[in-house]
Write a protein that holds these residues in place. Structure first.
Motif, mmCIF file in Angstrom:
data_model
loop_
_atom_site.group_PDB
_atom_site.id
_atom_site.type_symbol
_atom_site.label_atom_id
_atom_site.label_comp_id
_atom_site.label_asym_id
_atom_site.label_seq_id
_atom_site.Cartn_x
_atom_site.Cartn_y
_atom_site.Cartn_z
ATOM 1 N N ARG A 20 4.024 -6.176 -5.441
ATOM 2 C CA ARG A 20 5.246 -6.821 -4.946
ATOM 3 C C ARG A 20 5.521 -8.116 -5.692
ATOM 4 O O ARG A 20 6.677 -8.461 -5.923
ATOM 5 C CB ARG A 20 5.156 -7.076 -3.449
ATOM 6 C CG ARG A 20 5.369 -5.814 -2.632
ATOM 7 C CD ARG A 20 5.509 -6.120 -1.182
ATOM 8 N NE ARG A 20 4.266 -6.715 -0.681
ATOM 9 C CZ ARG A 20 4.018 -6.959 0.593
ATOM 10 N NH1 ARG A 20 4.922 -6.694 1.489
ATOM 11 N NH2 ARG A 20 2.875 -7.482 0.963
ATOM 12 N N ASN A 24 8.909 -7.958 -8.020
ATOM 13 C CA ASN A 24 10.013 -8.684 -7.402
ATOM 14 C C ASN A 24 9.826 -10.174 -7.630
ATOM 15 O O ASN A 24 9.337 -10.884 -6.775
ATOM 16 C CB ASN A 24 10.082 -8.365 -5.913
ATOM 17 C CG ASN A 24 11.347 -8.895 -5.286
ATOM 18 O OD1 ASN A 24 12.193 -9.439 -5.960
ATOM 19 N ND2 ASN A 24 11.449 -8.727 -3.995
ATOM 20 N N SER A 34 3.779 -11.659 -0.023
ATOM 21 C CA SER A 34 2.789 -10.901 -0.785
ATOM 22 C C SER A 34 1.475 -11.661 -0.879
ATOM 23 O O SER A 34 0.395 -11.073 -0.770
ATOM 24 C CB SER A 34 3.315 -10.602 -2.177
ATOM 25 O OG SER A 34 4.489 -9.864 -2.117
#
Length: 100
Positions: A20, A24, A34
């Protein structure tokens, strides 16, 4: 108790947290969540190691993980608030523009 399934579960949570962050990089809130999920996997590893080896040191280290998570959240929230006050939005590009 079979600790292997808990280790695999913790490894999956940690890998998802890393993915993640890598996939992102635009949303700083997701990056913060995360990091929190990776800290959760570390905490579960401490607990499983402690229970499987009949040692209390892993449980005492697991008590330190929420302290680190709280400090990380407080610093992150302070960065979010200051960035929003100066620039009016909270994106990763705006935080990078503060540095240089």
């Amino acid at each position: 108790m079979d600790p292997i399934k808990y280790f695999i579960f913790s490894m999956i949570i940690s890998i998802l947290g890393i993915l993640r962050i890598l996939l992102n990089r635009q949303n700083i809130h997701i990056m913060s969540m995360s990091i929190e999920s990776m800290l959760l996997s570390v905490k579960s590893n401490f607990l499983v190691f402690s229970i499987s080896s009949d040692d209390m040191s892993g449980q005492s280290f697991a008590l330190l993980v929420p302290t680190v998570a709280a400090a990380e959240s407080a610093i992150g929230l302070a960065i979010f608030v200051i960035t929003f006050q100066f620039q009016g939005n909270i994106t990763l590009e705006s935080i990078n523009s503060i540095q240089g």
